[in-house]
Design a protein around this motif. Structure first.
Motif, mmCIF file in Angstrom:
data_model
loop_
_atom_site.group_PDB
_atom_site.id
_atom_site.type_symbol
_atom_site.label_atom_id
_atom_site.label_comp_id
_atom_site.label_asym_id
_atom_site.label_seq_id
_atom_site.Cartn_x
_atom_site.Cartn_y
_atom_site.Cartn_z
ATOM 1 N N UNK A 37 12.734 5.812 -10.206
ATOM 2 C CA UNK A 37 14.316 5.547 -10.109
ATOM 3 C C UNK A 37 14.570 4.420 -9.329
ATOM 4 N N UNK A 38 13.944 3.606 -9.104
ATOM 5 C CA UNK A 38 14.324 2.087 -8.724
ATOM 6 C C UNK A 38 14.519 2.139 -10.691
ATOM 7 N N UNK A 39 14.033 1.914 -11.052
ATOM 8 C CA UNK A 39 14.131 1.430 -12.944
ATOM 9 C C UNK A 39 15.015 1.933 -13.057
ATOM 10 N N UNK A 40 15.229 3.494 -13.434
ATOM 11 C CA UNK A 40 17.288 4.044 -13.316
ATOM 12 C C UNK A 40 17.880 3.603 -12.939
ATOM 13 N N UNK A 41 17.937 2.746 -11.541
ATOM 14 C CA UNK A 41 19.084 1.981 -11.117
ATOM 15 C C UNK A 41 19.056 0.529 -10.797
ATOM 16 N N UNK A 42 18.244 0.475 -12.119
ATOM 17 C CA UNK A 42 18.133 -0.827 -12.674
ATOM 18 C C UNK A 42 17.303 -2.078 -12.081
ATOM 19 N N UNK A 43 16.979 -1.683 -10.944
ATOM 20 C CA UNK A 43 16.252 -2.526 -9.770
ATOM 21 C C UNK A 43 15.116 -3.103 -11.383
ATOM 22 N N UNK A 44 14.584 -4.129 -11.186
ATOM 23 C CA UNK A 44 12.801 -4.778 -11.433
ATOM 24 C C UNK A 44 12.335 -4.758 -10.164
ATOM 25 N N UNK A 45 10.517 -4.276 -10.430
ATOM 26 C CA UNK A 45 10.113 -4.094 -9.602
ATOM 27 C C UNK A 45 8.291 -4.705 -9.975
ATOM 28 N N UNK A 46 7.756 -5.182 -8.498
ATOM 29 C CA UNK A 46 7.121 -5.939 -8.485
ATOM 30 C C UNK A 46 6.255 -4.552 -7.925
ATOM 31 N N UNK A 47 4.970 -4.219 -8.299
ATOM 32 C CA UNK A 47 4.289 -3.093 -7.533
ATOM 33 C C UNK A 47 2.743 -3.584 -7.789
ATOM 34 N N UNK A 48 2.611 -3.128 -6.162
ATOM 35 C CA UNK A 48 0.829 -3.698 -5.951
ATOM 36 C C UNK A 48 0.116 -2.569 -5.755
ATOM 37 N N UNK A 49 -0.966 -2.090 -6.596
ATOM 38 C CA UNK A 49 -1.367 -0.859 -6.438
ATOM 39 C C UNK A 49 -2.960 -1.145 -6.001
ATOM 40 N N UNK A 50 -3.517 -0.953 -5.218
ATOM 41 C CA UNK A 50 -4.995 -1.411 -4.335
ATOM 42 C C UNK A 50 -6.135 -0.625 -4.955
ATOM 43 N N UNK A 51 -7.288 -0.947 -5.422
ATOM 44 C CA UNK A 51 -8.536 0.117 -6.160
ATOM 45 C C UNK A 51 -9.584 -0.167 -5.018
ATOM 46 N N UNK A 52 -9.505 0.788 -4.225
ATOM 47 C CA UNK A 52 -10.444 -0.141 -2.847
ATOM 48 C C UNK A 52 -11.766 0.620 -3.525
ATOM 49 N N UNK A 53 -12.692 -0.606 -3.719
ATOM 50 C CA UNK A 53 -14.295 -0.100 -4.022
ATOM 51 C C UNK A 53 -15.186 -0.775 -3.218
ATOM 52 N N UNK A 54 -14.775 -1.003 -1.656
ATOM 53 C CA UNK A 54 -15.594 -0.953 -0.513
ATOM 54 C C UNK A 54 -14.764 -1.218 0.619
ATOM 55 N N UNK A 55 -15.703 -0.641 1.425
ATOM 56 C CA UNK A 55 -15.031 -0.844 2.779
ATOM 57 C C UNK A 55 -14.462 0.889 3.692
ATOM 58 N N UNK A 56 -14.615 1.792 2.230
ATOM 59 C CA UNK A 56 -13.376 2.175 2.902
ATOM 60 C C UNK A 56 -15.025 3.646 3.846
ATOM 61 N N UNK A 57 -15.111 3.833 4.664
ATOM 62 C CA UNK A 57 -15.643 4.040 5.032
ATOM 63 C C UNK A 57 -16.211 5.895 5.896
#
Ligand code: AMP
Ligand code: ZN
Length: 461
Positions: free
Chosen positions: A52-72
């Motif tokens: 939706x953001x892109x459709x509205x003409x925004x550029x995005x810098x998105x970050x997604x984490x991969x939790x590979x330690x510490x999630x108890x």
């Protein structure tokens, strides 16, 4: 004007990014197992926000984490690390487990047309950033050391609980926190855990060998890539009371100001009206649905039919209905695809405006889908097809794969076949009157006959 429902203020707000590029952080998977369809609903939701953001003409810098330690095992910092548990069970290293499930996760999201955020950040690649973060909180007096780790002192952060609007007593009662006697307050949470010798994943730190807490991962990686104030933070609703509350506490304690403008949360997926969980054996993966013959995009369509802030109850009847609707959509679109007719520009603009308004109203995809369906009822036209492909930038349903409906295989009654044969004989004898009479007789029985060079085919009327 895009409006988004901000969990923090409990209001739909006009979206106003801080800078030219929208910064967005999305809590990613803990890669100790396959993502189930509930998890995947949350990533479909993230994808719809990004599209939706892109459709509205925004550029995005998105970050997604991969939790590979510490999630108890418990989000409230109790129990073993999920990665270590899986590693022991499968007799592999946690790194092998993480690599395997991360790979499957990216295949799953690709099958669902979920775009990858610009930056994928693995927790184990950012241990130094986390240590520095914890040290800074410690130096500012927000953290204290116990025999098993470094804890955040929530009594020092007055706004604790502002996202979930739960008072601390409610949170403690709800969280069933096992009391760690050295904690000053039961809801204090681990920033860093000291590792027992047998713990496989551990790193040197000012507090000895150990590993980071789950919440600090997101705060540290968001800050590193997106800076001290970001536009959007997304995740599932289960993260509101603990994980995101803790992220807010850490980040605001460090920066001394608000660090996220808009908090977006996707509601849960239920199964047969109840909780989805591995222990109940009612979680499904995309691979399992595919084995049962469902197309991944039928599942995406299923998700798109319900607004992201509403619970979505998964049933196989519901999925089947979504699959039928999705293939009808592709079939109807095909009529427009092969048309060379045009549609009046004002009609096209009307649909474009309606669709834009729907997605801008807190990403109302069910309404946007309804507009697409209405539009497809217009007389076949190449302009409608082009606009549907434009809508698909948000929907992500691969509408360019529009295809003709497969002809239903019909059971033709023997009687009808025999009349058709007699009619063929009459035609060969150039007895046109008889041939027409038999055609009418077939029509009365509910079938039509289509002549061809070499014979005929029978169709249901
Ligand atoms: P996890 O891998 O457990 O950290 O979860 C990944 C994401 O899935 C998180 O954003 C959760 O909020 C979300 N999630 C977990 N269960 C469900 C569910 N039943 N429905 C929707 N989202 C879920
Ligand atoms: Zn997170």
């Amino acid at each position: 004007m895009l409006k988004l429902y901000n969990t923090l203020t409990r209001r739909k707000e006009e979206f106003q990014p801080v800078g030219k590029v929208v910064t967005m952080y999305s809590c990613g998977p803990t890669v100790y197992n396959y993502a189930h369809i509930g998890n995947l609903r949350t990533y479909v939701f993230m994808d719809l926000v990004r599209r939706t953001l892109k459709y509205d003409g925004y550029k995005i810098k998105g970050v997604m984490n991969i939790t590979d330690v510490g999630h108890l095992l418990s989000d409230a910092d109790e129990g073993e690390d999920k990665m270590e548990v899986a590693a022991k069970k499968l007799k592999k290293s946690p790194y092998e487990i993480a690599a395997y499930y991360t790979d499957v996760f990216f295949k799953d999201i690709a099958a669902l047309n979920i775009g990858k955020p610009e930056i994928i950040a693995k927790a184990t690649d950012h241990i130094d950033d986390m240590i520095k973060y914890v040290q800074a909180l410690y130096d500012k007096g927000y953290a204290y050391e116990t025999s098993d780790g470094i804890y955040f002192d929530i009594s020092k952060f007055k706004d604790y609980g502002k996202l979930s609007r739960l008072n601390l007593e409610d949170q403690i009662a709800g969280a069933r926190v096992e009391v760690n006697s050295e904690k000053r307050h039961p809801a204090d949470f681990a920033l860093w855990k000291k590792a027992p010798k047998e713990h496989i994943m551990q790193w040197p730190s000012p507090w000895g060998m150990g590993y980071p807490g789950w919440h600090i991962e997101c705060s540290a990686m968001s800050r590193k890539y997106l800076g001290p104030l970001i536009d959007i933070h997304s995740g599932g609703v289960d993260h509101i009371p603990v994980h995101h509350e803790n992220e807010i506490a850490q980040s605001e304690a460090l920066e001394g100001h608000k660090t996220v403008n808009t908090w977006l949360h996707g509601e849960f997926m239920l199964v047969d009206g109840g909780k989805m969980s591995k222990s109940l054996g009612n979680t499904y993966t995309i691979a399992q649905l595919e084995e049962m013959g469902y197309h991944p995009l039928a599942f995406r369509y299923f998700c798109l039919n319900t607004h992201y802030r509403k619970k979505l109850n998964f049933t196989f009847e519901g999925l089947k209905a979504a699959e039928t609707a999705y293939s009808r959509l592709l079939n109807q679109l095909y009529e427009h695809k092969i048309s060379d007719k045009a549609t009046a520009p004002e009609v096209i603009e009307k649909y474009r405006a309606e669709f834009g308004a729907a997605v801008d109203d807190d990403i109302n995809i069910p309404l946007a889908l309804g507009i697409l369906w209405t539009m497809l009822k217009e007389p076949a036209s190449k302009d409608i097809y082009a606009l549907a492909l434009d809508f698909d930038k948000v929907l992500g349903l691969s509408l360019d794969k529009a295809k003709p409906a497969e002809k239903e295989k019909i059971e033709v009654p023997e009687e009808v076949r025999q009349i058709a044969e007699s009619r063929l004989a009459a035609r060969k004898a150039k007895n046109w009157a008889e041939s027409d009479r038999l055609r009418d007789q077939i029509a009365e029985m509910g079938y039509s006959i289509i002549d061809s060079k070499d014979g005929y085919t029978i169709e249901k009327k």
